[in-house]
Scaffold this motif. Structure first.
Motif, short mmCIF file in Angstrom:
data_model
loop_
_atom_site.label_atom_id
_atom_site.label_comp_id
_atom_site.label_asym_id
_atom_site.label_seq_id
_atom_site.Cartn_x
_atom_site.Cartn_y
_atom_site.Cartn_z
N VAL B 41 0.68 -0.81 0.32
CA VAL B 41 -0.23 0.22 -0.13
C VAL B 41 1.19 1.42 -0.50
O VAL B 41 1.92 1.61 0.51
N GLY B 42 0.51 2.32 -1.22
CA GLY B 42 1.45 3.39 -1.09
C GLY B 42 0.66 4.63 -0.90
O GLY B 42 0.40 4.94 0.25
N CYS B 43 0.36 4.63 -1.96
CA CYS B 43 -0.42 6.08 -2.01
C CYS B 43 -1.94 6.41 -1.64
O CYS B 43 -2.01 7.11 -1.39
N GLU B 44 -2.52 4.94 -1.54
CA GLU B 44 -4.16 4.85 -0.47
C GLU B 44 -5.09 6.32 -1.37
O GLU B 44 -5.99 6.48 -1.21
N GLY B 46 -5.11 5.37 -5.37
CA GLY B 46 -5.99 4.57 -6.36
C GLY B 46 -4.04 5.41 -7.76
O GLY B 46 -4.17 5.55 -8.52
N ILE B 47 -3.31 6.46 -7.54
CA ILE B 47 -2.00 6.77 -8.12
C ILE B 47 -1.33 5.46 -8.28
O ILE B 47 -0.49 5.25 -9.09
N CYS B 48 -0.73 4.68 -7.46
CA CYS B 48 0.86 4.51 -7.66
C CYS B 48 1.07 2.74 -7.99
O CYS B 48 1.70 2.44 -8.80
N GLY B 49 -0.40 1.65 -8.12
CA GLY B 49 -0.53 1.36 -8.28
C GLY B 49 0.04 -0.70 -7.84
O GLY B 49 -0.07 -1.44 -8.07
N ALA B 50 0.81 0.14 -6.35
CA ALA B 50 1.39 -0.94 -5.46
C ALA B 50 0.31 -2.14 -5.25
O ALA B 50 0.85 -3.29 -4.96
N CYS B 51 -0.92 -1.67 -5.07
CA CYS B 51 -1.97 -2.05 -4.24
C CYS B 51 -2.77 -3.03 -4.96
O CYS B 51 -3.89 -3.78 -4.86
N ARG B 61 -7.12 -1.61 -8.62
CA ARG B 61 -6.25 -1.33 -7.16
C ARG B 61 -7.42 -1.12 -6.11
O ARG B 61 -8.15 -1.31 -5.32
N CYS B 63 -6.72 -0.23 -2.86
CA CYS B 63 -7.14 0.99 -1.76
C CYS B 63 -8.44 1.97 -2.70
O CYS B 63 -8.60 2.01 -1.66
S1 FES Z 1 -1.89 1.91 -2.84
FE1 FES Z 1 -1.09 3.74 -4.49
S2 FES Z 1 -3.16 2.79 -5.68
FE2 FES Z 1 -3.37 1.94 -4.43
#
Ligand code: FES
Ligand code: FES
Lengths: 291, 158
Positions: B41-44, B46-51, B61, B63
């Motif tokens: 979980v990165g940005c929470e 919808g931007i980073c895509g880590a989730c 996503r 998050c």
């Molecule tokens: S935590 Fe960054 S897109 Fe979901």
């Protein structure tokens, strides 16, 4: 951040969703694909007391053709539309535009109705609906009404939807024969919201003149803007380079964008001209090829 | 406080039942309630895509979803990609061979997006791979080795 507490109802049908909307009124928000609303919940920019989830309302996910129109259920996923052979054949401009909507994993969830109802002034789906003169079907406790694109988008994130109402269908006219299309967008990174975007569709008559043109720009005001005066220039003069250049210059005069930290007003106006020229040139060139 | 709800779903082939608050994000449910910390979980927002996870077979996503929305769903996370005997998925193998990760923070998202992308486009051009992967941000690799890995995996998966 995390969303604040709220109550959650998963509606199973349109009538159940309307009933819940009636019960909770202003306290409730409708949850479609969630690609805009959930970030707002996470940031606590939206703090509804109740969420009414539409993701289990199966009757709102469909793509149908009827009397020269495509009818898209409001909960049809953007990705389902992007990959629909019917849409590709009937309104290829929509498929091209969807390629700019977020990314693959947001289009799997994001819906056409959610994007249209959210009415972000730089989003692609509202611009498309404006360009093609689409119709929005709205249902409320009192029944159903149909609103044209020009009346639907009223201001930043503001539409003709009234409290207690639900957008159930987006209708777009099927592309006529001998048509070409293009969607042009400038954004910092692929998938970002556009700084400026222009959608164009042109239809030729038997003798090669331009029978109809559809042009809209977004990112240049509070709502997407249909550029009727630009359409008229190519409808009179056709797709020759000089005419397209004149139409593009007119587009820049018609928009009145505000500057922000992404781009100044002048730069947006410049982009409007460049993208209109590119979109119209490519649209006309496309008809030549498809003949 | 809003009441907790019972949910039942399948995660990496295992049926799971739990009680969740409606506001519980799916990513937090996977990580904190199920202990599946492979999904990052990165940005929470919808931007980073880590989730990114597979939700009923499609990349999404986690998050931007609520755990309650996953009732009845089938979810695959990065933990579910390899086989149970510890063998890596061909895509993971390609990432390994092409050094497609450094810190590894973006890797679960990259793998999941690449999987769904290759499912609908088994023979992509490099341009298309770049566009597909633009859904996930990587701050280490400069993307080039990731693109090479996806290219190699595409050939292997075809
Ligand atoms: S935590 Fe960054 S897109 Fe979901
Ligand atoms: S490997 Fe570190 S973010 Fe991609």
């Amino acid at each position: 951040m995390k969303p604040p507490p709220f109550d959650y109802h998963a509606a199973r049908s349109v009538s159940e969703a309307l009933e819940l909307l009636g019960r909770y009124a202003e306290d409730a928000r409708l949850l479609a694909g969630g690609q805009s609303l959930v970030p707002m919940l996470n940031f606590r920019l939206a703090t509804p007391r109740v969420l009414i989830d539409l993701n289990r309302v199966g009757e709102l996910a469909y793509i149908r053709e009827e009397n020269g129109w495509l009818r898209l259920g409001a909960m049809t996923r953007q990705r389902a539309i992007e990959f629909s052979p019917l849409v590709k054949e009937r309104i290829p401009l929509l498929v091209e535009a969807l390629g700019y909507v977020g990314h693959l994993p947001t289009r799997t969830r994001g819906t056409i109705g959610g994007s249209v109802a959210h009415a972000d002034p730089s989003a692609e789906c509202p611009a498309l609906v404006c360009a093609l003169g689409g119709e929005l079907v709205i249902r409320g406790a009192g029944g159903e009404r149909v609103v044209g694109a020009a009346d639907f988008f009223q201001d930043f994130f503001t539409t003709a939807l009234q409290p207690g109402e639900l957008l159930v269908e987006v209708r777009l006219p099927v592309m006529p024969a001998r048509s070409g299309w293009a969607f042009e967008e400038f954004a910092r990174r692929h998938g970002d919201f556009a700084i400026v975007e222009v959608a164009a569709q042109v239809t030729l008559d038997e003798r090669g003149g331009c029978r109809a043109a559809r042009v809209a720009a977004a990112g240049v005001g509070a709502t997407p803007l249909r550029l009727r005066a630009v359409e008229q220039i190519v409808e009179r003069g056709g797709g020759a380079g000089a005419v397209v250049a004149q139409a593009a210059a007119r587009a820049a005069e018609l928009v009145d964008p505000a500057g922000d930290h992404h781009a100044s007003a002048d730069y947006r106006r410049h982009l409007t001209e460049v993208l209109t020229r590119r979109a119209l040139s490519r649209a006309f060139a496309g008809v030549e090829r498809s003949k | 406080m809003a009441q907790v709800r019972p949910i039942s779903l399948t995660v990496n082939g295992v049926t799971r039942q739990a009680l969740v608050e409606p506001r519980r994000l799916l990513v937090d449910f996977l990580r904190d309630d199920l202990g599946l910390t492979g999904t990052h979980v990165g940005c929470e927002h919808g931007i980073c895509g880590a989730c990114t996870i597979l939700f009923n077979g499609e990349a999404a996503r986690s998050c931007l979803m609520l755990a309650v929305q996953a009732e009845g769903a089938e979810i695959t996370t990065v933990e579910g990609l390899g086989s149970s005997d510890g063998k890596l998925h061909p895509l993971q193998e390609a990432f390994w061979e092409h050094h497609a990760l450094q810190c590894g923070f973006c890797t679960p998202g990259m793998l999941i997006v690449a999987l769904d992308f290759l499912r609908t486009n088994p023979d992509p051009t490099e341009e298309e791979i770049r566009e597909g992967l633009s859904a996930v941000l990587c701050r280490c690799t400069g993307y080039q080795p990731i693109i090479e890995a996806v290219k190699a995996a595409a050939a292997r998966l075809r």
